[in-house]
Design an enzyme around this catalytic site. Sequence first.
Site, PDB file in Angstrom:
ATOM      1  CG  LEU A 176      15.499  45.324  56.799  1.00 41.41           C
ATOM      2  CD1 LEU A 176      14.231  44.654  56.313  1.00 41.41           C
ATOM      3  CD2 LEU A 176      15.235  46.815  57.038  1.00 41.41           C
ATOM      4  CG  HIS A 177      20.285  40.992  58.589  1.00 40.77           C
ATOM      5  ND1 HIS A 177      20.915  41.660  59.600  1.00 40.77           N
ATOM      6  CD2 HIS A 177      19.721  39.889  59.162  1.00 40.77           C
ATOM      7  CE1 HIS A 177      20.748  40.991  60.733  1.00 40.77           C
ATOM      8  NE2 HIS A 177      20.016  39.931  60.501  1.00 40.77           N
ATOM      9  CG  ASN A 197      28.859  37.492  66.112  1.00 35.99           C
ATOM     10  OD1 ASN A 197      29.798  37.926  66.757  1.00 35.99           O
ATOM     11  ND2 ASN A 197      27.605  37.700  66.432  1.00 35.99           N
ATOM     12  CB  CYS A 244      16.970  27.937  62.595  1.00 30.42           C
ATOM     13  SG  CYS A 244      15.953  29.305  62.008  1.00 30.42           S
ATOM     14  CB  CYS A 301      22.328  32.407  60.839  1.00 25.13           C
ATOM     15  SG  CYS A 301      21.795  31.896  62.467  1.00 25.13           S
ATOM     16  CB  CYS A 339      20.399  35.646  74.362  1.00 27.19           C
ATOM     17  SG  CYS A 339      20.134  35.232  72.645  1.00 27.19           S
ATOM     18  CD  GLU A 352      24.795  27.653  70.837  1.00 26.06           C
ATOM     19  OE1 GLU A 352      25.274  26.873  70.018  1.00 26.06           O
ATOM     20  OE2 GLU A 352      24.875  28.887  70.719  1.00 26.06           O
ATOM     21  CB  CYS A 364      19.801  33.664  57.848  1.00 24.96           C
ATOM     22  SG  CYS A 364      18.097  34.157  58.146  1.00 24.96           S
ATOM     23  CB  CYS A 410      22.376  32.283  68.163  1.00 23.99           C
ATOM     24  SG  CYS A 410      22.089  33.199  66.671  1.00 23.99           S
TER      25      CYS A 410
HETATM   26  N1  SAH Z   1      15.371  33.860  63.946  1.00 29.23           N
HETATM   27  C1  SAH Z   1      15.342  35.108  64.620  1.00 29.23           C
HETATM   28  C2  SAH Z   1      16.075  35.152  65.939  1.00 29.23           C
HETATM   29  C3  SAH Z   1      17.378  34.418  66.063  1.00 29.23           C
HETATM   30  S1  SAH Z   1      18.793  35.142  65.343  1.00 29.23           S
HETATM   31  C4  SAH Z   1      15.797  36.207  63.697  1.00 29.23           C
HETATM   32  O1  SAH Z   1      16.172  35.925  62.569  1.00 29.23           O
HETATM   33  O2  SAH Z   1      15.727  37.368  64.067  1.00 29.23           O
HETATM   34  C5  SAH Z   1      19.103  36.594  66.281  1.00 29.23           C
HETATM   35  C6  SAH Z   1      19.797  37.691  65.484  1.00 29.23           C
HETATM   36  O3  SAH Z   1      21.161  37.348  65.197  1.00 29.23           O
HETATM   37  C7  SAH Z   1      19.138  37.961  64.144  1.00 29.23           C
HETATM   38  O4  SAH Z   1      19.078  39.341  63.924  1.00 29.23           O
HETATM   39  C8  SAH Z   1      20.100  37.284  63.188  1.00 29.23           C
HETATM   40  O5  SAH Z   1      19.940  37.770  61.894  1.00 29.23           O
HETATM   41  C9  SAH Z   1      21.428  37.608  63.833  1.00 29.23           C
HETATM   42  N2  SAH Z   1      22.550  36.801  63.390  1.00 29.23           N
HETATM   43  C10 SAH Z   1      22.593  35.507  63.076  1.00 29.23           C
HETATM   44  N3  SAH Z   1      23.838  35.130  62.705  1.00 29.23           N
HETATM   45  C11 SAH Z   1      24.598  36.224  62.801  1.00 29.23           C
HETATM   46  C12 SAH Z   1      25.986  36.492  62.548  1.00 29.23           C
HETATM   47  N4  SAH Z   1      26.814  35.548  62.110  1.00 29.23           N
HETATM   48  N5  SAH Z   1      26.416  37.745  62.757  1.00 29.23           N
HETATM   49  C13 SAH Z   1      25.581  38.709  63.204  1.00 29.23           C
HETATM   50  N6  SAH Z   1      24.287  38.530  63.454  1.00 29.23           N
HETATM   51  C14 SAH Z   1      23.797  37.295  63.240  1.00 29.23           C
END
Ligand code: SAH
Length: 354
Positions: free
Chosen positions: A219-220, A294, A116, A123, A109, A96, A120, A336
């Site tokens: 970081l989250h 999201n 991946c 995600c 983007c 994508e 996470c 994503c």
């Molecule tokens: N792997 C990399 C880049 C891809 S994800 C990373 O982890 O940074 C890009 C961003 O989107 C990251 O900050 C990821 O944590 C965030 N992300 C993924 N799923 C998400 C969701 N459901 N809601 C909000 N942010 C999300």
Amino acid sequence: MNDLEKTDILSLDLTELENILTEHGEKKFRARQIFQWLHVKKVFDFDKMTDISAQLREYLNGNFCINRLFIQKRLESSIDNTVKYLYRLPDGNYIETVLMKYNYGYSICVSTQVGCKMGCRFCASAIAGFVRNLLPSEILLQIYETEKNSGVKVSGVVLMGIGEPLDNYGNVMKFLSLISDKNGNNFSLRHVSLSTCGIVPRIYELAELKTGLTLSVSLHCADNKGRSEIMPVNRKYSIETLLEACRYYIKTTGRRITFEYAVIENVNSSSDDADRLADLLKGINCHVNLIPVNKVRERNYRTARTGVTAFAERLGRRGINATVRRTLGSDIEAACGQLRRDVAEQDRNGGADF
Ligand code: SAH
């Protein structure tokens, strides 16, 4: 020779192309001509390279392939002009790419892997699983093909699509050198952001390269127990180890880091969480990007908009620079991994319906 056996010319830098061509008995400047056809004029057909001799074109056709991406699906948001592309790769996999319009121009983007490995919890890319790394040409072509299709020139590139860029380090670095080559596309890396979940040794390596790009760190969560639950990478590289690498990156490159923080109700959104985050980031030259999470179908994570604003204000009062990220393309599943996951599921269930 079929295309898969030929050399992927869009993944070669100018020096590599010069070496191959001079070994074949060609003049060195021929490589530069071809490189410019590909990366400046974006002509993806050797036979259209009019200042190249017929003989050399024949050699190129016989030994090199020019990879392409095919638009499988194109979704345009009716809210904010965000366009999401689902591209099919030459081997049938999907990735994508999202084109976003901002006041200052267009930002794109791009994905760096098919799927991946990082897992996470929040995600969608993690849910669909990992298939393979993208080649430098496949990362680059997301920009070239999207520019061709949309007719716009992008002014910002974010490596925040599917995949973990630092888990495909070599190909991503090659992509950066290709996109910024003065003889080619000449895109300033100052307008590139790379987002990572925190692969610590690679952050040190990247710092040494002094590319000028902006590093974003996902970081989250500000405590190790909570972060390890939603981001398995934290079990390998703890928050302290990660922040040590971030400090090194800032010191070595002179660049500020962005920390991404998706605010998730009942997970990391309390005032205690905000205070812990402020304590952690105190004294670090950084910016915090707060993201309303999201929705991902398989998970129950939610964000209340008011909760994000309150979180930002609390950080602000503690002297931490934080902004809330605008949500783009919410009607087209622009987060994503969501589209690719759906197509992968349809394929498993006996074929996509488009
Ligand atoms: N792997 C990399 C880049 C891809 S994800 C990373 O982890 O940074 C890009 C961003 O989107 C990251 O900050 C990821 O944590 C965030 N992300 C993924 N799923 C998400 C969701 N459901 N809601 C909000 N942010 C999300």
